[in-house]
Design a protein around this motif. Structure first.
Motif, PDB file in Angstrom:
ATOM      1  N   ASP B  27       6.647 -48.269   4.532  1.00 42.09           N
ATOM      2  CA  ASP B  27       5.769 -47.738   5.376  1.00 42.09           C
ATOM      3  C   ASP B  27       6.398 -46.458   5.957  1.00 42.09           C
ATOM      4  O   ASP B  27       7.023 -45.858   7.035  1.00 42.09           O
ATOM      5  CB  ASP B  27       4.650 -47.581   6.310  1.00 42.09           C
ATOM      6  N   ALA B  30       5.973 -42.751   6.510  1.00 43.11           N
ATOM      7  CA  ALA B  30       5.876 -42.438   7.541  1.00 43.11           C
ATOM      8  C   ALA B  30       7.039 -42.523   8.880  1.00 43.11           C
ATOM      9  O   ALA B  30       6.881 -41.871   9.298  1.00 43.11           O
ATOM     10  CB  ALA B  30       4.755 -43.681   8.243  1.00 43.11           C
ATOM     11  N   THR B  31       7.604 -43.284   8.839  1.00 46.35           N
ATOM     12  CA  THR B  31       9.091 -43.758   9.518  1.00 46.35           C
ATOM     13  C   THR B  31      10.304 -44.287   9.276  1.00 46.35           C
ATOM     14  O   THR B  31       9.724 -45.871   8.832  1.00 46.35           O
ATOM     15  CB  THR B  31       8.841 -43.587  10.970  1.00 46.35           C
ATOM     16  N   ASN B 173       4.200 -36.240   1.154  1.00 50.87           N
ATOM     17  CA  ASN B 173       4.430 -36.698   1.877  1.00 50.87           C
ATOM     18  C   ASN B 173       3.479 -38.130   0.879  1.00 50.87           C
ATOM     19  O   ASN B 173       3.417 -39.638   1.392  1.00 50.87           O
ATOM     20  CB  ASN B 173       3.965 -37.160   3.277  1.00 50.87           C
ATOM     21  N   LYS B 224      12.869 -39.755  10.273  1.00 47.48           N
ATOM     22  CA  LYS B 224      12.890 -41.280   8.575  1.00 47.48           C
ATOM     23  C   LYS B 224      14.686 -40.703   7.375  1.00 47.48           C
ATOM     24  O   LYS B 224      13.760 -41.071   6.535  1.00 47.48           O
ATOM     25  CB  LYS B 224      11.937 -38.882   7.496  1.00 47.48           C
ATOM     26  N   ARG B 357       0.394 -48.011   4.372  1.00 50.35           N
ATOM     27  CA  ARG B 357      -0.457 -47.160   4.706  1.00 50.35           C
ATOM     28  C   ARG B 357      -1.469 -46.492   4.395  1.00 50.35           C
ATOM     29  O   ARG B 357      -1.211 -46.622   3.099  1.00 50.35           O
ATOM     30  CB  ARG B 357       0.496 -45.524   4.852  1.00 50.35           C
ATOM     31  N   HIS B 361      -3.836 -39.612   4.894  1.00 50.87           N
ATOM     32  CA  HIS B 361      -2.249 -39.927   4.796  1.00 50.87           C
ATOM     33  C   HIS B 361      -1.853 -37.463   5.558  1.00 50.87           C
ATOM     34  O   HIS B 361      -1.217 -37.590   5.325  1.00 50.87           O
ATOM     35  CB  HIS B 361      -1.669 -39.660   3.456  1.00 50.87           C
TER      36      HIS B 361
END
Lengths: 140, 404
Positions: B27, B30-31, B173, B224, B357, B361
């Motif tokens: 993921d 996302a981070t 993303n 990120k 994820r 999104h």
């Protein structure tokens, strides 16, 4: 059967499973058996907010007892709602309002599901109780 | 020499277990995860330098200020900005976008156009809708094709003398598409429009050169890029930053205050009201050092290998469909199993210790385009391995078996 009897029955069933896989497989199977909601009730106003997947619930009274039907576009979610409906459907609204919901923890649903779905689960219980409160008000 | 096993040792979290299984962290869009070097920088700041900056005459405050400003210079160098005061510290990408959107309130008139792309994150759509409501400007959208690429011929048709601002993400993303921002910037400049690029998804993979791009504004987030949450940057060309009014009032952003009139501080402080995320700003520099030490060319090369490997392996699964098949894409795979809700697959993968994820999104328009409720998104970073991709593929197969 009372809500408590049904809940104990569900706890017994889940206690037979050794691991998450069996638990999930059972929920998936339950989801497949869910009493499907009539298409006319699959409206936006019947969607439960707070779930990542879509969940529709419809309630109607029959002989002073509240009947729930539901559907979801995700099968595991459907399994969860099937368990809730089994516990709460075909009961007097007042009993639904008063019902304890700790059985959800006892069958390991809340702790085993992801946080966002746990929120959805909480929303589902809340919605079923809201229906019961609404119909109870009508009965009074 | 790029050595993934050695790199993985820098990330303590990668050795933990989730639901009794080794964590497979996919993921990253996302981070990103945080290496020990960055964690050490956080600790070092609080152990040795914690003080408020730009204010105190005492040594500690001076040292903290120096570290903060050195980090700004490091970031300036990384993005190749002309001046360090063109780098504004923000709380993240969303903050930077809102800062620019707010600034354009006094610039736009009724009938002006803002162009955004169909590939945007919600955080990139809502501020512009709000700006349009405030100013009477119109929001126009560059459409995407089935591969998840922006249609440049349609973009050119949207451009007119009314176009004042173009806003596009560098990389999507939800789908991983790398957008042709060089071309988008050039065409916008031809008609005198300004361009803001959202680099949140690009900066973990690419080292952007804001001067070569000739971009007017560029935003990014530290979290990120192996850095901490709650800090990011807005790059703006000096001329634009001078033109935009301050975003928030408060300490640090003023030169002189009387009850009759306040004069604003010079750049960058004009946009940095209040006590900033000092540790975050300093540690952002440490994160950039970490990534540069590995090298962005090596990162891109390795991640591309992961992308190709995962794409090939996933496509071997019957009824699996990948959304976003642009020729130019980064290490993100958005996919679904036919007839199965992405949420169900994500739940099973979670039980297997695999973090992906699921959902829309924050890019609902893209999901509407494909007429799906969402996707499963696996996003890879340079510390992931092919063995982890094998675990994902096995997990997806298991989910398919359980859910069919």
């Amino acid at each position: 059967m009372t809500i408590e009897d049904i809940q104990n029955e569900i706890i017994d069933e889940f206690s037979m499973f050794d691991d998450w896989e069996e638990r999930y497989q059972y929920m998936i199977d339950l989801g497949k058996e869910l009493p499907l909601i009539d298409d006319q009730y699959k409206t936006d106003s019947n969607i439960i907010k707070g779930c990542q997947s879509k969940v529709w619930v419809h309630a109607e009274m029959k002989d002073d007892k509240l009947q729930f039907t539901a559907d979801s576009d995700a099968i595991i979610t459907k399994g969860i709602i099937a368990i809730l409906i089994r516990a709460f459907s075909n009961q007097h609204p007042k009993d639904i309002i008063d019902a304890d919901t700790s059985f959800i923890d006892k069958i390991g649903l809340k702790e085993h599901l992801s946080p966002t779905r746990a929120n959805g689960l909480v929303s589902m219980v809340k919605q079923l109780k809201m229906y019961a409160i609404a119909y109870q008000t009508q009965l009074n | 020499m790029f050595n993934v096993e050695k790199i993985r040792k820098d990330f303590p979290i990668l050795s933990r277990k989730v639901n009794g299984k080794p964590l497979v962290y996919f993921d990253n869009a996302a981070t990103s995860q945080t290496p020990q070097q960055v964690i050490d920088a956080i600790v070092n700041y609080y152990h040795n330098y914690n003080a408020n900056i730009h204010r105190g005459v005492h040594t500690l405050s001076q040292e903290a200020t120096d570290l903060y400003e050195q980090s700004r210079q490091k970031i300036q160098k990384h993005f190749h900005a002309k001046f360090s005061h063109e780098i504004i510290f923000t709380s993240g990408t969303t903050h930077g976008i809102n800062l620019v959107a707010n600034g354009f309130t006094s610039i736009l008139k009724k009938g002006d156009d803002i162009i955004v792309s169909a590939l945007e994150h919600h955080s990139n759509i809502v501020p512009w809708q709000m700006l349009c409501e405030r100013t009477g400007a119109n929001l126009k959208v560059i459409p995407m094709n089935n591969e998840g690429e922006l249609v440049m011929s349609e973009y050119e048709k949207l451009l007119s003398k009314n176009t004042k601002l173009v806003f596009v993400n560098h990389i999507s993303n939800a789908l991983g598409t790398i957008n042709p921002i060089e071309y988008i910037i050039e065409k916008a400049h031809d008609i005198g429009a300004a361009v803001l690029i959202d680099g949140a998804q690009a900066c973990p993979h690419i080292k952007p050169d804001v001067q070569a791009l000739d971009v007017d504004f560029y935003v990014a987030s530290a979290h990120k890029m192996c850095g901490p949450t709650g800090v990011g940057i807005l790059y703006g060309k000096e001329a634009w930053l001078k033109k935009l009014p301050p975003y928030q009032g408060g300490g640090e952003m003023i030169a002189e205050v009387t009850f009759e009139k306040t004069t604003y501080a010079d750049l960058p402080h004009k946009f940095e009201a209040g006590t900033p995320n000092i540790a975050g700003g300093i540690v952002f520099g440490a994160a950039i050092d970490y990534m540069n030490n590995i090298g962005f060319d090596a990162i891109a090369k390795y991640e591309n290998e992961l992308l190709e490997y995962a794409t090939e392996k996933l496509l071997q699964i019957d009824s699996l469909k990948i959304y976003g098949t642009a020729k130019n894409k980064t290490s993100v795979i958005s996919f679904n199993l036919k007839g199965i809700h992405p949420y169900d697959v994500g739940s099973i993968l979670d039980k297997l210790g695999i973090a992906v994820r699921t959902g829309h999104h924050c890019a609902q328009p893209i999901m509407d385009y494909y007429k799906i409720p969402g996707t499963i998104r696996a996003s890879f970073a340079f510390y992931n391995t092919k063995a982890e991709i094998d675990a994902l593929v096995a997990g997806v197969k298991k989910a398919k078996m359980m859910l069919s």
